[in-house]
Write a protein that holds these residues in place. Sequence first.
Motif: not given
Length: 107
Positions: A45-48, A70-73, A87-95
């Motif tokens: 449920d986390a937003t960007k 959003l990666t489906k199981g 299911n889980y959510k991945k975040a690719i964070v660019t610094f």
Amino acid sequence: MRPYNTKQVRLSDARVYDIIVRPIVTEKSTLGAQFGQVTFEVAIDATKPEIKVAVEKLFERKVKAVNTVLTKGKVKRFRGRIGKRSNYKKAIVTFEDGQDIDVTQGV
């Protein structure tokens, strides 16, 4: 790129630790390190904007962008019984330039 309105996002310390579940260390995610990217598993449920604020609070680095997937199981079999991964959510964070972190340290 449209900047996120992070001024309206207020997170408690407990929510910050709930948003960032763990870093994802795979061959593909470590290739992003040369571009200043780190991949995290985050709450569904986390937003960007929340992810951006949480990473900036935890690691004290400036975040340029956040991309989510959003990666489906998968359906798997174990000893003939059918099960399903979560299911889980991945975040690719660019610094920002010169602000990256090393999550592989200590592995």
